[in-house]
Design a protein around this motif. Structure first.
Motif, short mmCIF file in Angstrom:
data_model
loop_
_atom_site.label_atom_id
_atom_site.label_comp_id
_atom_site.label_asym_id
_atom_site.label_seq_id
_atom_site.Cartn_x
_atom_site.Cartn_y
_atom_site.Cartn_z
N GLU A 94 -6.98 4.97 -3.18
CA GLU A 94 -7.93 4.76 -2.09
C GLU A 94 -8.86 5.96 -1.94
O GLU A 94 -10.07 5.80 -1.75
CB GLU A 94 -7.18 4.49 -0.79
CG GLU A 94 -8.09 4.14 0.38
CD GLU A 94 -7.31 3.77 1.62
OE1 GLU A 94 -6.99 2.58 1.77
OE2 GLU A 94 -7.01 4.67 2.44
N LYS A 95 -8.28 7.16 -2.00
CA LYS A 95 -9.09 8.37 -1.82
C LYS A 95 -8.74 9.39 -2.91
O LYS A 95 -7.76 9.25 -3.63
CB LYS A 95 -8.84 8.99 -0.43
CG LYS A 95 -9.29 8.10 0.72
CD LYS A 95 -9.02 8.77 2.06
CE LYS A 95 -9.48 7.90 3.22
NZ LYS A 95 -9.18 8.53 4.53
N SER A 124 -0.65 -4.34 -5.92
CA SER A 124 -1.69 -3.31 -5.95
C SER A 124 -1.41 -2.22 -6.98
O SER A 124 -2.24 -1.34 -7.19
CB SER A 124 -1.84 -2.67 -4.55
OG SER A 124 -2.23 -3.64 -3.61
N ARG A 169 -1.79 6.28 -1.52
CA ARG A 169 -2.27 4.95 -1.10
C ARG A 169 -3.16 4.33 -2.17
O ARG A 169 -4.08 4.96 -2.69
CB ARG A 169 -3.04 5.07 0.22
CG ARG A 169 -3.36 3.73 0.84
CD ARG A 169 -3.81 3.85 2.27
NE ARG A 169 -4.07 2.53 2.86
CZ ARG A 169 -3.13 1.74 3.39
NH1 ARG A 169 -1.87 2.18 3.42
NH2 ARG A 169 -3.43 0.57 3.90
N ASP A 180 -5.51 0.84 -3.15
CA ASP A 180 -6.24 -0.29 -2.57
C ASP A 180 -7.17 -0.88 -3.63
O ASP A 180 -8.24 -0.34 -3.92
CB ASP A 180 -7.05 0.18 -1.35
CG ASP A 180 -7.66 -1.00 -0.60
OD1 ASP A 180 -7.54 -2.15 -1.09
OD2 ASP A 180 -8.27 -0.78 0.47
N LYS A 187 -9.02 -3.39 -3.42
CA LYS A 187 -10.24 -3.92 -2.79
C LYS A 187 -10.67 -5.23 -3.45
O LYS A 187 -11.84 -5.42 -3.82
CB LYS A 187 -11.37 -2.89 -2.85
CG LYS A 187 -11.11 -1.65 -1.99
CD LYS A 187 -12.29 -0.69 -2.02
CE LYS A 187 -12.10 0.43 -1.03
NZ LYS A 187 -10.91 1.23 -1.26
#
Length: 830
Positions: free
Chosen positions: A481-482, A518, A628, A630, A632
């Motif tokens: 995610e980041k 994921s 994390r 994601d 998307k």
């Protein structure tokens, strides 16, 4: 050569001199055959050798003869053969080899006086040989370096080359001093009849230090002496064509005792070379074979069995001696892990499963695991290293069997000698002093058993290149995610490498995502395959604390390197007092199932968790790092990876990944960042957080602060203290006053309030609702409210209201008065 020199040679036994037709008829001949016949005419037994000094006869020097017809036949077959001379028992030849020999002889003559004038010959290689008469009845063996470096001796059972034989260097043997042989000096005979002096270099050592070899490097155990004698006897009987192979085999067998510390390498080489020369092997070739064989044998150490005397009332002594025998034997490989006697065995684990094993039809592969030993098994282990002896009525020592009853006493010892085991490392790592550890075996300094066979190469020019490989190749397919999530994955990998070295607690990692498929479990698989070369060791997350305790103890008893608690229920908050124990301490203690005793074992295990929308709370905010993911996308299970089988890719690139990790970790040497605060795990900072920050500028410990900001329980506390401040402003109040402000009837549950925020009775609706969120419908005690105020004293919740005690030292928590201030107000409080 002048034939008069040969005629001056003493006859060995005139009665055995051959009846030659005429020695004079050979005066004009200059062949080696002619000289061989002249030596034989004086009773010197000769035989043909090659230029390399190897015998050309079937049985070497044992075929030596004075029969002219035999000699002529030999030299007819080998016209250029060198002349070998089988030294008789009545002679001793002192051989001074270059380069060490002359200097050694000079030192010896300074002590014992000059050698007497005697017959000498210059060897083809530039050395010097002295021929002496040896007294009748004095027996000495051939020797190599026994008198000193560069000095060998030959007598019965040995041979030398005689003039005018050639030498590989191009030189020739020739007589020097032509006089009669003198008597051998007594100090030489004494030196040859005494045990060899202690070597200059240190003796080989067993697992627990110096072995039992005597000060002179000789074995002291009767079992070892007999074993060595058998090897030498076999070597002496070796037939032509098998001698070098037999020498290598003997060197290997004796070398195992060298590796076990039972005798010195120099002593072993000397006794082997003595026999090798006696059976006719070339010195240089024999030395090379011996060196190779001893080195190979030393890699598989073997020690003598300890001899322990049985005493009916001395079982404690017997058990302690058995413990010593196990400790010093490299063959036993028995350790103490958490005080339990154990071995490291490669087997499938009993505590974990393979992810998706049911789909793939795969069992979990074998791995090095710590296996506890019972009394029966310990019997077999002790039998390998020790003999129990009891004296019979006649006073003779007889062997007694080891019994499980005795072994129970050994298992129960609290003062034992077996080495302590901290854990098993399946990969190289960086030691506490930033030294790369790349060789397998037991590390006595750390207690880590290194179970790997990996050769790493320094393939990255610098740590930035190594980090780039991990970020952009190893973790390329994962939808982090980041940026900090990607670096947290690297931190997880580095933590796994250093987990056995990190002490004083270590954080865990949880892979989080908004929905299934994921890549959370795949990421854990990639980390496990990269570190251990095997799939992630997975298990379900135990919800009950007692079950968690049992499971963690079973994991640690096996010595698992890591565990993946997979697929935690969506939305769960991770809280566990048992998990906290293994994350904050170097050891974990709990009661053994169905056994009334507590076991304490090392807690060095890498913790990984996965789940969807899971979170941590309380102290776990600063103990877990979130990674994390994601994707998307509304359909993440149909995403395509650039590598169809990422597990296989990670295993094939394992060496490169481990090299990259070590390159990054080495950046932590002598480095402590001054611009970021330390985490609660100093050792982890040293080996993971600090080096990663130095290379990347990313402080992964910031995730701890992120956890705190998103802690659902802290959100409730923040709302509670906001309502407190709204109700009482900066007035100090007790916990009882706070409860009273929630209105009457709270004991039967919270009652609804009015729309303006105040209850019908004037109570605080906001305070009542906030307390309900935290404590539920039941009325909390004043003690619980007071304790929460005390625990929160002085802290800031997102910079908003927090609690401050008016009187920190007064009374119990429930009786103390506290005030809640906003951020700016709290700073101004005295």
């Amino acid at each position: 050569m002048n034939s008069n020199i040969i005629n001056m040679l003493p006859a060995v036994n005139d009665n055995q001199n051959p009846n030659l037709e005429s020695l004079d008829s050979l005066d004009s001949l200059d062949s080696n055959q002619a000289h061989a016949l002249r030596y034989a005419a004086k009773g010197w037994r000769v035989f043909p050798c090659g230029l390399d000094k190897k015998p050309l006869t079937a049985h070497g020097f044992k075929d030596a003869s004075t029969d002219p017809s035999v000699i002529k036949g030999w030299w007819l077959q080998h016209p250029d053969a060198s002349i070998g001379f089988a030294v008789p028992e009545s002679m001793l030849v002192l051989d001074i080899d270059l380069p060490e020999g002359p200097e050694t002889l000079k030192k010896l003559e300074a002590i014992h006086g000059a050698l007497p004038a005697t017959r000498t010959q210059q060897t083809g290689g530039g050395g010097l040989q002295y021929f002496f008469k040896k007294p009748e009845g004095v027996k000495v063996k051939n020797s190599a370096r026994k008198i000193g470096p560069g000095i060998d001796t030959r007598s019965l059972g040995g041979y030398v080359i005689l003039p005018p034989s050639g030498h590989p260097s191009g030189g020739r043997y020739h007589w020097g001093d032509e006089r009669e042989m003198a008597d051998c000096p007594g100090w030489i005979l004494d030196a040859l009849s005494k045990p060899k002096e202690a070597p200059n270099q240190g003796q080989s050592q067993g697992r627990q230090g110096q072995g039992p070899a005597g000060f002179d490097g000789m074995p002291t155990n009767s079992y070892i002496k007999a074993a060595i004698a058998d090897e030498l006897k076999t070597l002496e009987a070796a037939q032509e064509g098998e001698r070098n192979h037999t020498l290598n085999s003997a060197a290997f067998s004796i070398g195992r005792f060298v590796g076990g510390g039972e005798l010195s390498e120099q002593y072993a080489a000397t006794i082997l070379l003595d026999v090798a020369l006696t059976i006719g092997l070339d010195k240089k070739e024999a030395e090379a074979t011996i060196k190779s064989g001893l080195a190979a044998g030393a890699k598989k150490p073997r020690m003598a069995k300890a001899e322990i005397e049985y005493h009916p009332n001395g079982t404690g002594h017997i058990c302690r001696e058995a413990s010593k025998a196990l400790a010093r034997s490299p063959e036993a490989q028995v350790y103490r892990y958490g005080g339990r006697m154990c071995k490291i065995v490669s087997r499938p684990p009993a505590t974990v499963r393979q992810l998706k094993a049911a789909d793939k039809g795969l069992d979990y592969p074998e791995m090095p695991l710590i296996t506890e030993l019972g009394a029966e098994t310990v019997c077999h282990e002790v039998e390998k290293v020790a003999v129990l002896q009891a004296e019979n009525k006649a006073g003779d020592l007889k062997t007694k069997p080891w019994t499980p009853t005795l072994m129970k006493g050994l298992l129960a010892l609290t003062e034992y000698h077996e080495p302590n085991l901290v854990g098993v490392s399946e990969h190289p790592y960086i030691d506490s002093d930033f030294t790369p550890v790349t060789k397998p075996g037991y590390d006595q300094n750390t207690g880590i058993y290194k179970s790997f066979n990996i050769k790493l190469e320094d393939i990255f020019p610098d740590a930035k290149e190594a980090l780039s490989f991990l970020l952009n190749e190893l973790f390329a397919d994962f939808p982090f995610e980041k940026k900090t999530d990607r670096y947290a994955a690297v931190a997880c990998l580095l933590t796994g490498m250093q987990r056995k070295i990190i002490h004083g607690g270590c954080p865990g990692f949880f892979m989080n995502a908004p929905e299934r498929s994921s890549g959370k479990s795949t990421l854990a698989q990639a980390i496990s395959c990269s570190l251990y070369g095997r799939p992630a060791a997975a298990a379900s997350y135990p919800k009950d604390e007692s079950e968690m305790a049992k499971y963690l103890l079973s994991l640690l008893r096996e010595g698992q390197s890591s565990v993946l608690l997979d697929n935690i229920e969506a939305g769960d908050v991770i809280e566990s007092a048992e998990l906290a124990k293994i994350m904050t301490s170097d050891a974990y203690s709990n009661r053994i199932l169905n056994v009334s005793r507590t076991l304490t074992v090392p807690s060095a295990i890498l913790l990984m968790l996965t789940g969807n929308n899971i979170s941590v709370s309380g102290d776990f905010n600063s103990r877990f790092l979130e990674i994390r993911l994601d994707p998307k996308t509304a359909d993440p299970e149909h995403r395509r990876f650039s590598r169809p089988d990422i597990e296989d890719w990670c295993i094939r690139h394992r060496e490169k990944t481990l090299s990259a990790c070590m390159k990054i970790i080495m950046e932590g040497k002598d480095y402590t960042p001054q611009d970021i605060p330390p985490s609660r795990f100093p050792s982890w900072d040293k080996f993971v957080r600090n080096p990663l920050y130095r290379v990347s500028g990313v402080n992964v410990a910031e995730i701890f602060s992120k956890n705190k900001r998103s802690d659902p329980k802290l959100e409730g506390q923040r709302a509670f203290f906001e309502a407190w401040h709204e109700t009482f402003k900066n007035a100090p109040v007790t916990a009882a006053q706070v409860l009273a402000a929630c209105g009457p009837g709270c004991g039967n549950g919270f009652s609804p309030g009015t729309d303006d925020g105040a209850g019908a009775d004037g109570s605080s609706e906001g305070l009542r609702a906030a307390m309900q969120d935290i404590f539920g419908n039941g009325l909390p005690s004043t003690k619980r409210v007071g304790q929460m105020a005390v625990r929160s004293a002085g802290s800031f919740l997102r910079g908003l209201p927090a609690c401050r005690l008016r009187d920190r030292d007064g009374g119990r928590a429930a009786e103390q008065k506290a005030m809640v201030c906003c951020c700016g107000e709290l700073k101004n409080q005295v």
